[in-house]
Scaffold this motif. Structure first.
Motif, PDB file in Angstrom:
ATOM      1  N   THR A 120       0.780  -1.239   0.000  1.00 64.19           N
ATOM      2  CA  THR A 120       0.000   0.000   0.000  1.00 64.19           C
ATOM      3  C   THR A 120       0.813   1.291   0.000  1.00 64.19           C
ATOM      4  OG1 THR A 120      -0.162  -0.028   2.425  1.00 64.19           O
ATOM      5  CG2 THR A 120      -1.940  -1.118   1.164  1.00 64.19           C
ATOM      6  N   VAL A 121       2.124   1.207   0.163  1.00 61.14           N
ATOM      7  CA  VAL A 121       2.913   2.452   0.199  1.00 61.14           C
ATOM      8  C   VAL A 121       2.738   3.185  -1.135  1.00 61.14           C
ATOM      9  CG1 VAL A 121       5.087   1.352  -0.542  1.00 61.14           C
ATOM     10  CG2 VAL A 121       5.155   3.481   0.739  1.00 61.14           C
ATOM     11  N   PRO A 122       2.393   4.479  -1.088  1.00 62.08           N
ATOM     12  CA  PRO A 122       2.162   5.224  -2.325  1.00 62.08           C
ATOM     13  C   PRO A 122       3.428   5.356  -3.175  1.00 62.08           C
ATOM     14  CG  PRO A 122       1.313   6.417  -0.407  1.00 62.08           C
ATOM     15  CD  PRO A 122       2.112   5.270   0.105  1.00 62.08           C
ATOM     16  N   LEU A 123       3.252   5.367  -4.488  1.00 62.66           N
ATOM     17  CA  LEU A 123       4.387   5.508  -5.402  1.00 62.66           C
ATOM     18  C   LEU A 123       5.220   6.741  -5.094  1.00 62.66           C
ATOM     19  CD1 LEU A 123       2.989   4.493  -8.917  1.00 62.66           C
ATOM     20  CD2 LEU A 123       4.803   3.371  -7.617  1.00 62.66           C
ATOM     21  N   ASP A 124       4.574   7.858  -4.776  1.00 61.63           N
ATOM     22  CA  ASP A 124       5.322   9.091  -4.538  1.00 61.63           C
ATOM     23  C   ASP A 124       6.133   9.044  -3.249  1.00 61.63           C
ATOM     24  OD1 ASP A 124       3.108   9.272  -2.843  1.00 61.63           O
ATOM     25  OD2 ASP A 124       2.822  11.419  -3.193  1.00 61.63           O
ATOM     26  N   ALA A 125       5.878   8.086  -2.380  1.00 64.37           N
ATOM     27  CA  ALA A 125       6.648   7.947  -1.144  1.00 64.37           C
ATOM     28  C   ALA A 125       7.908   7.111  -1.340  1.00 64.37           C
ATOM     29  CB  ALA A 125       5.787   7.325  -0.054  1.00 64.37           C
ATOM     30  N   LEU A 126       7.980   6.342  -2.412  1.00 65.24           N
ATOM     31  CA  LEU A 126       9.093   5.403  -2.611  1.00 65.24           C
ATOM     32  C   LEU A 126      10.451   6.083  -2.744  1.00 65.24           C
ATOM     33  CD1 LEU A 126       7.444   2.829  -5.039  1.00 65.24           C
ATOM     34  CD2 LEU A 126       7.870   2.578  -2.572  1.00 65.24           C
ATOM     35  N   SER A 127      10.473   7.331  -3.170  1.00 65.95           N
ATOM     36  CA  SER A 127      11.753   8.019  -3.367  1.00 65.95           C
ATOM     37  C   SER A 127      12.166   8.855  -2.162  1.00 65.95           C
ATOM     38  CB  SER A 127      11.686   8.907  -4.612  1.00 65.95           C
ATOM     39  OG  SER A 127      10.679   9.881  -4.453  1.00 65.95           O
ATOM     40  N   LYS A 128      11.405   8.840  -1.095  1.00 71.34           N
ATOM     41  CA  LYS A 128      11.760   9.605   0.110  1.00 71.34           C
ATOM     42  C   LYS A 128      12.885   8.905   0.864  1.00 71.34           C
ATOM     43  CE  LYS A 128       7.378  11.915   0.371  1.00 71.34           C
ATOM     44  NZ  LYS A 128       6.180  12.196   1.128  1.00 71.34           N
ATOM     45  N   ASP A 129      13.672   9.697   1.579  1.00 65.68           N
ATOM     46  CA  ASP A 129      14.867   9.192   2.264  1.00 65.68           C
ATOM     47  C   ASP A 129      14.556   8.539   3.604  1.00 65.68           C
ATOM     48  OD1 ASP A 129      16.523  10.061   0.231  1.00 65.68           O
ATOM     49  OD2 ASP A 129      17.123  11.908   1.257  1.00 65.68           O
ATOM     50  N   VAL A 130      15.275   7.429   3.846  1.00 66.62           N
ATOM     51  CA  VAL A 130      15.219   6.718   5.125  1.00 66.62           C
ATOM     52  C   VAL A 130      16.652   6.574   5.629  1.00 66.62           C
ATOM     53  CG1 VAL A 130      14.583   4.589   6.317  1.00 66.62           C
ATOM     54  CG2 VAL A 130      13.231   5.358   4.355  1.00 66.62           C
ATOM     55  N   PRO A 131      17.015   7.291   6.704  1.00 67.40           N
ATOM     56  CA  PRO A 131      18.365   7.134   7.261  1.00 67.40           C
ATOM     57  C   PRO A 131      18.518   5.779   7.950  1.00 67.40           C
ATOM     58  CG  PRO A 131      17.302   9.163   8.033  1.00 67.40           C
ATOM     59  CD  PRO A 131      16.252   8.334   7.369  1.00 67.40           C
ATOM     60  N   HIS A 132      19.677   5.158   7.767  1.00 67.82           N
ATOM     61  CA  HIS A 132      19.979   3.895   8.443  1.00 67.82           C
ATOM     62  C   HIS A 132      20.248   4.209   9.920  1.00 67.82           C
ATOM     63  CE1 HIS A 132      21.865   0.195   9.628  1.00 67.82           C
ATOM     64  NE2 HIS A 132      21.733  -0.321   8.433  1.00 67.82           N
ATOM     65  N   PRO A 133      19.638   3.489  10.838  1.00 72.58           N
ATOM     66  CA  PRO A 133      19.878   3.770  12.258  1.00 72.58           C
ATOM     67  C   PRO A 133      21.349   3.606  12.633  1.00 72.58           C
ATOM     68  CG  PRO A 133      18.155   2.113  11.985  1.00 72.58           C
ATOM     69  CD  PRO A 133      18.726   2.377  10.637  1.00 72.58           C
ATOM     70  N   GLY A 134      21.919   4.643  13.213  1.00 72.21           N
ATOM     71  CA  GLY A 134      23.289   4.582  13.700  1.00 72.21           C
ATOM     72  C   GLY A 134      24.362   4.672  12.642  1.00 72.21           C
ATOM     73  N   LYS A 135      23.989   4.857  11.396  1.00 74.03           N
ATOM     74  CA  LYS A 135      24.967   4.951  10.316  1.00 74.03           C
ATOM     75  C   LYS A 135      24.685   6.188   9.474  1.00 74.03           C
ATOM     76  CE  LYS A 135      25.747  -0.005   9.890  1.00 74.03           C
ATOM     77  NZ  LYS A 135      25.748  -1.149   8.978  1.00 74.03           N
ATOM     78  N   LYS A 136      25.607   6.494   8.570  1.00 73.83           N
ATOM     79  CA  LYS A 136      25.423   7.641   7.682  1.00 73.83           C
ATOM     80  C   LYS A 136      24.673   7.267   6.409  1.00 73.83           C
ATOM     81  CE  LYS A 136      29.401  10.098   9.418  1.00 73.83           C
ATOM     82  NZ  LYS A 136      30.669  10.730   9.156  1.00 73.83           N
ATOM     83  N   ASP A 137      24.452   5.983   6.180  1.00 76.54           N
ATOM     84  CA  ASP A 137      23.771   5.535   4.967  1.00 76.54           C
ATOM     85  C   ASP A 137      22.334   6.042   4.940  1.00 76.54           C
ATOM     86  OD1 ASP A 137      26.074   4.088   4.455  1.00 76.54           O
ATOM     87  OD2 ASP A 137      25.241   2.211   5.213  1.00 76.54           O
ATOM     88  N   VAL A 138      21.900   6.417   3.747  1.00 77.21           N
ATOM     89  CA  VAL A 138      20.520   6.837   3.530  1.00 77.21           C
ATOM     90  C   VAL A 138      20.010   6.073   2.311  1.00 77.21           C
ATOM     91  CG1 VAL A 138      18.978   8.760   2.996  1.00 77.21           C
ATOM     92  CG2 VAL A 138      20.958   9.132   4.491  1.00 77.21           C
ATOM     93  N   TYR A 139      18.825   5.506   2.440  1.00 73.12           N
ATOM     94  CA  TYR A 139      18.194   4.756   1.353  1.00 73.12           C
ATOM     95  C   TYR A 139      16.875   5.424   0.995  1.00 73.12           C
ATOM     96  CZ  TYR A 139      21.355   1.150   3.118  1.00 73.12           C
ATOM     97  OH  TYR A 139      22.458   0.469   3.536  1.00 73.12           O
ATOM     98  N   THR A 140      16.392   5.136  -0.180  1.00 72.38           N
ATOM     99  CA  THR A 140      15.016   5.518  -0.494  1.00 72.38           C
ATOM    100  C   THR A 140      14.099   4.521   0.218  1.00 72.38           C
ATOM    101  OG1 THR A 140      14.921   4.113  -2.455  1.00 72.38           O
ATOM    102  CG2 THR A 140      15.639   6.420  -2.779  1.00 72.38           C
ATOM    103  N   VAL A 141      12.853   4.885   0.378  1.00 73.55           N
ATOM    104  CA  VAL A 141      11.874   3.978   0.972  1.00 73.55           C
ATOM    105  C   VAL A 141      11.883   2.657   0.203  1.00 73.55           C
ATOM    106  CG1 VAL A 141       9.390   3.579   1.281  1.00 73.55           C
ATOM    107  CG2 VAL A 141      10.409   5.752   2.002  1.00 73.55           C
ATOM    108  N   GLU A 142      11.917   2.755  -1.124  1.00 69.27           N
ATOM    109  CA  GLU A 142      11.902   1.578  -1.987  1.00 69.27           C
ATOM    110  C   GLU A 142      13.067   0.636  -1.673  1.00 69.27           C
ATOM    111  OE1 GLU A 142      10.845   1.233  -6.557  1.00 69.27           O
ATOM    112  OE2 GLU A 142      12.692   2.394  -6.232  1.00 69.27           O
ATOM    113  N   ARG A 143      14.247   1.182  -1.506  1.00 64.78           N
ATOM    114  CA  ARG A 143      15.421   0.358  -1.189  1.00 64.78           C
ATOM    115  C   ARG A 143      15.439  -0.063   0.272  1.00 64.78           C
ATOM    116  NH1 ARG A 143      20.618   0.410  -4.713  1.00 64.78           N
ATOM    117  NH2 ARG A 143      19.561   0.376  -6.695  1.00 64.78           N
ATOM    118  N   ALA A 144      15.031   0.830   1.155  1.00 64.41           N
ATOM    119  CA  ALA A 144      15.049   0.517   2.583  1.00 64.41           C
ATOM    120  C   ALA A 144      14.195  -0.706   2.884  1.00 64.41           C
ATOM    121  CB  ALA A 144      14.561   1.720   3.394  1.00 64.41           C
TER     122      ALA A 144
END
Length: 170
Positions: A120-144
C-alpha cells in the motif's frame, strides 16, 4: 552476497518483493524450528543465542517499519549510533531467555504488517529518504524496504546456515 533491488512500480514487482521477504524469513524460521530447544539459549551466532538473534531481528523489523513509515510520510528520523548500541545491549540482555516460539509468533505477525505496507505504500513515497539507524547511509523507501526486510535477514540466514551446517540457499 549479491544485493539485488526491485523497483516497486507495480503490483507484480511488489509481490516479487513480498515473495522474497516470505522466503528468507521462512528459511530462518525453518532453521530455528529444527534446532533442539536445548540449543536455543546458548551462544551460536557470533556469540548470540538463537533466542537473542530472533528477538533482535523482530525488534529491528518493528523499528525499521516505524522509521520507513515515518519517512514515507515526510518525517525521516535519525537514530544516533549510541542509541543503537544501547538498545542492542538491552535487547541482548532482555531476550536471552525469551521463549523462541513467542518471538517466532511475533515475527510472523510483524511480517503481515510489513507485507501490507509494501502493498500500500504510495508511489510518490518510494523516493523519500530513510536514514539507516546509527549509520550515515541513507536509502530511499523503496530500497530501505529491501535492505532492512530482506537483505538484513539474508545476512542472518547465511550466518545460521554456516553455523548449523545447512547447505545451499533457500
Amino acid at each position: 552476497m549479491d544485493e539485488q533491488f526491485i523497483y516497486l512500480d507495480g503490483a507484480d514487482e511488489r509481490e516479487q518483493v513480498i515473495e522474497r521477504l516470505r522466503e528468507v524469513r521462512q528459511a530462518v524460521l525453518n532453521i530455528a524450528d529444527q534446532l533442539p530447544e536445548s540449543h536455543h539459549y546458548s551462544p551460536r551466532y557470533n556469540g548470540q543465542s538463537l533466542a537473542v538473534m530472533l528477538a533482535r531481528l523482530h525488534m529491528f523489523d518493528r523499528t525499521m517499519l516505524w522509521m520507513i513509515r515515518a519517512a514515507s510520510n515526510g518525517y525521516p528520523l535519525r537514530i544516533p549510533r549510541g542509541a543503537v548500541g544501547f538498545v542492542d545491549a538491552v535487547a541482548r540482555w532482555t531476550f536471552q531467555k525469551r521463549l523462541v516460539e513467542v518471538t517466532m509468533r511475533g515475527v510472523r505477525k510483524q511480517e503481515q504488517e510489513i507485507i501490507e505496507f509494501v502493498r500500500t505504500v504510495p508511489l510518490d513515497a518510494l523516493s523519500k529518504d530513510v536514514p539507516h539507524p546509527g549509520k550515515k547511509d541513507v536509502y530511499t523507501v523503496e530500497r530501505a524496504i529491501q535492505v532492512f526486510f530482506i537483505h538484513h535477514w539474508e545476512q542472518q540466514l547465511m550466518l545460521m546456515q554456516q553455523v548449523d551446517g545447512v547447505a545451499g540457499r533457500m
